[in-house]
Design a protein around this motif. Structure first.
Motif, PDB file in Angstrom:
ATOM      1  N   VAL A 148       9.636  -2.062  -3.244  1.00  0.00           N
ATOM      2  CA  VAL A 148       8.213  -2.338  -3.467  1.00  0.00           C
ATOM      3  C   VAL A 148       7.928  -2.472  -4.961  1.00  0.00           C
ATOM      4  CG1 VAL A 148       5.899  -1.328  -3.286  1.00  0.00           C
ATOM      5  CG2 VAL A 148       7.430  -1.302  -1.314  1.00  0.00           C
ATOM      6  N   ALA A 149       8.504  -1.589  -5.755  1.00  0.00           N
ATOM      7  CA  ALA A 149       8.251  -1.618  -7.195  1.00  0.00           C
ATOM      8  C   ALA A 149       8.833  -2.866  -7.849  1.00  0.00           C
ATOM      9  CB  ALA A 149       8.831  -0.369  -7.856  1.00  0.00           C
ATOM     10  N   ASN A 150       9.912  -3.384  -7.320  1.00  0.00           N
ATOM     11  CA  ASN A 150      10.565  -4.543  -7.923  1.00  0.00           C
ATOM     12  C   ASN A 150      10.168  -5.863  -7.281  1.00  0.00           C
ATOM     13  OD1 ASN A 150      11.975  -2.909  -9.730  1.00  0.00           O
ATOM     14  ND2 ASN A 150      13.601  -2.549  -8.254  1.00  0.00           N
ATOM     15  N   ASN A 162       1.869  -9.020  -7.349  1.00  0.00           N
ATOM     16  CA  ASN A 162       0.814 -10.028  -7.477  1.00  0.00           C
ATOM     17  C   ASN A 162      -0.315  -9.765  -6.490  1.00  0.00           C
ATOM     18  OD1 ASN A 162       2.069 -11.384  -9.549  1.00  0.00           O
ATOM     19  ND2 ASN A 162       3.065 -12.858  -8.223  1.00  0.00           N
ATOM     20  N   ASN A 163       0.026  -9.463  -5.232  1.00  0.00           N
ATOM     21  CA  ASN A 163      -1.007  -9.185  -4.237  1.00  0.00           C
ATOM     22  C   ASN A 163      -1.811  -7.947  -4.619  1.00  0.00           C
ATOM     23  OD1 ASN A 163      -0.330 -11.375  -2.681  1.00  0.00           O
ATOM     24  ND2 ASN A 163       0.992 -10.221  -1.311  1.00  0.00           N
ATOM     25  N   PHE A 164      -1.122  -6.934  -5.150  1.00  0.00           N
ATOM     26  CA  PHE A 164      -1.808  -5.716  -5.570  1.00  0.00           C
ATOM     27  C   PHE A 164      -2.790  -6.024  -6.694  1.00  0.00           C
ATOM     28  CE2 PHE A 164      -1.939  -1.779  -8.114  1.00  0.00           C
ATOM     29  CZ  PHE A 164      -2.441  -0.922  -7.158  1.00  0.00           C
ATOM     30  N   THR A 165      -2.353  -6.816  -7.660  1.00  0.00           N
ATOM     31  CA  THR A 165      -3.222  -7.192  -8.772  1.00  0.00           C
ATOM     32  C   THR A 165      -4.436  -7.964  -8.269  1.00  0.00           C
ATOM     33  OG1 THR A 165      -1.305  -7.325 -10.219  1.00  0.00           O
ATOM     34  CG2 THR A 165      -3.307  -8.397 -10.982  1.00  0.00           C
ATOM     35  N   ILE A 213      -6.829  -5.536  -6.515  1.00  0.00           N
ATOM     36  CA  ILE A 213      -7.520  -4.635  -7.446  1.00  0.00           C
ATOM     37  C   ILE A 213      -8.633  -5.380  -8.184  1.00  0.00           C
ATOM     38  CG2 ILE A 213      -7.244  -3.299  -9.582  1.00  0.00           C
ATOM     39  CD1 ILE A 213      -6.280  -1.850  -7.097  1.00  0.00           C
ATOM     40  N   VAL A 214      -8.342  -6.582  -8.641  1.00  0.00           N
ATOM     41  CA  VAL A 214      -9.366  -7.377  -9.326  1.00  0.00           C
ATOM     42  C   VAL A 214     -10.505  -7.706  -8.359  1.00  0.00           C
ATOM     43  CG1 VAL A 214      -9.825  -9.599 -10.437  1.00  0.00           C
ATOM     44  CG2 VAL A 214      -7.804  -8.292 -11.063  1.00  0.00           C
ATOM     45  N   GLY A 215     -10.162  -8.031  -7.118  1.00  0.00           N
ATOM     46  CA  GLY A 215     -11.184  -8.310  -6.101  1.00  0.00           C
ATOM     47  C   GLY A 215     -12.060  -7.097  -5.835  1.00  0.00           C
ATOM     48  N   LEU A 216     -11.434  -5.927  -5.711  1.00  0.00           N
ATOM     49  CA  LEU A 216     -12.212  -4.702  -5.479  1.00  0.00           C
ATOM     50  C   LEU A 216     -13.148  -4.396  -6.643  1.00  0.00           C
ATOM     51  CD1 LEU A 216      -9.493  -2.368  -3.921  1.00  0.00           C
ATOM     52  CD2 LEU A 216     -11.588  -3.132  -2.824  1.00  0.00           C
ATOM     53  N   GLY A 217     -12.623  -4.522  -7.855  1.00  0.00           N
ATOM     54  CA  GLY A 217     -13.448  -4.251  -9.029  1.00  0.00           C
ATOM     55  C   GLY A 217     -14.611  -5.219  -9.142  1.00  0.00           C
ATOM     56  N   SER A 259      -9.946 -12.332  -4.138  1.00  0.00           N
ATOM     57  CA  SER A 259      -8.532 -12.153  -3.802  1.00  0.00           C
ATOM     58  C   SER A 259      -7.891 -13.464  -3.364  1.00  0.00           C
ATOM     59  CB  SER A 259      -8.372 -11.115  -2.694  1.00  0.00           C
ATOM     60  OG  SER A 259      -8.772  -9.850  -3.150  1.00  0.00           O
ATOM     61  N   ALA A 260      -8.628 -14.262  -2.600  1.00  0.00           N
ATOM     62  CA  ALA A 260      -8.076 -15.517  -2.093  1.00  0.00           C
ATOM     63  C   ALA A 260      -7.954 -16.581  -3.184  1.00  0.00           C
ATOM     64  CB  ALA A 260      -8.940 -16.046  -0.952  1.00  0.00           C
ATOM     65  N   ASN A 261      -8.865 -16.571  -4.158  1.00  0.00           N
ATOM     66  CA  ASN A 261      -8.898 -17.610  -5.191  1.00  0.00           C
ATOM     67  C   ASN A 261      -8.604 -17.052  -6.575  1.00  0.00           C
ATOM     68  OD1 ASN A 261      -9.743 -19.634  -3.315  1.00  0.00           O
ATOM     69  ND2 ASN A 261     -11.752 -18.659  -3.325  1.00  0.00           N
ATOM     70  N   PHE A 262      -7.761 -16.059  -6.651  1.00  0.00           N
ATOM     71  CA  PHE A 262      -7.498 -15.366  -7.914  1.00  0.00           C
ATOM     72  C   PHE A 262      -6.971 -16.308  -8.988  1.00  0.00           C
ATOM     73  CE2 PHE A 262      -4.774 -12.969 -10.811  1.00  0.00           C
ATOM     74  CZ  PHE A 262      -5.671 -12.023 -11.260  1.00  0.00           C
ATOM     75  N   ASN A 263      -5.994 -17.136  -8.641  1.00  0.00           N
ATOM     76  CA  ASN A 263      -5.392 -18.025  -9.641  1.00  0.00           C
ATOM     77  C   ASN A 263      -6.394 -19.045 -10.181  1.00  0.00           C
ATOM     78  OD1 ASN A 263      -2.879 -16.781  -9.533  1.00  0.00           O
ATOM     79  ND2 ASN A 263      -2.236 -18.008  -7.800  1.00  0.00           N
ATOM     80  N   ASP A 264      -7.241 -19.590  -9.302  1.00  0.00           N
ATOM     81  CA  ASP A 264      -8.255 -20.543  -9.752  1.00  0.00           C
ATOM     82  C   ASP A 264      -9.272 -19.863 -10.673  1.00  0.00           C
ATOM     83  OD1 ASP A 264      -7.015 -22.497  -8.237  1.00  0.00           O
ATOM     84  OD2 ASP A 264      -8.314 -22.159  -6.495  1.00  0.00           O
ATOM     85  N   ILE A 265      -9.698 -18.676 -10.299  1.00  0.00           N
ATOM     86  CA  ILE A 265     -10.654 -17.929 -11.117  1.00  0.00           C
ATOM     87  C   ILE A 265     -10.039 -17.593 -12.472  1.00  0.00           C
ATOM     88  CG2 ILE A 265     -11.919 -15.747 -11.287  1.00  0.00           C
ATOM     89  CD1 ILE A 265     -12.245 -15.913  -8.221  1.00  0.00           C
ATOM     90  N   LYS A 266      -8.767 -17.251 -12.462  1.00  0.00           N
ATOM     91  CA  LYS A 266      -8.076 -16.931 -13.713  1.00  0.00           C
ATOM     92  C   LYS A 266      -8.034 -18.150 -14.634  1.00  0.00           C
ATOM     93  CE  LYS A 266      -3.580 -15.347 -15.356  1.00  0.00           C
ATOM     94  NZ  LYS A 266      -2.211 -14.985 -14.977  1.00  0.00           N
TER      95      LYS A 266
END
Length: 128
Positions: A52-54, A60-63, A66-70, A104-111
């Protein structure tokens, strides 16, 4: 009756076969201990956590989550605040969940959009 040479040859073959068997038995014992060690519950748990750590995908999903929750929490607080109204709390909860899912679904576009936005802001302030 067999001659002495055939008997000696047979003895050598027997000794060679016994040595081979002993080596294979030692190797089998060594592998067995390694397998027993890897099947201990603590080692299984360590292996799962290492995977899991590697794992890049899980990170990426965790990130993204977390950004979605915040973001969802901040938007809920900005729109609804600390309301005592039951309907406002339900509305805030729905807005928060929708925002979490959307971000969460559009994280890369938002970034990409936010990086472009910040570049435009910081580049426009430089004197020419």
């Amino acid at each position: 009756m067999k001659t002495k040479n055939e008997t000696e040859l047979l003895q050598e073959l027997i000794l060679g076969t016994q040595k081979k068997r002993d080596n294979e038995l030692q190797l089998l014992k060594y592998n067995f201990h390694g397998i027993c060690e890897s099947l201990k519950p603590l080692n299984l748990i360590k292996h799962v956590f290492d995977e899991v750590a590697n794992s890049k995908e899980i990170k990426n999903n965790f990130t993204h989550n977390i950004v979605g929750l915040g973001t969802g929490y901040l938007i809920k607080k900005a729109l609804v605040g600390n309301s005592d109204s039951f309907m406002k709390r339900i509305l805030g909860w729905a807005i928060q969940l929708g925002t979490i899912k959307l971000v969460s679904a559009n994280f890369n576009d938002i970034k990409l959009v936010s990086e472009h936005f910040f570049k435009q802001i910081f580049n426009s302030k430089k004197p020419q």
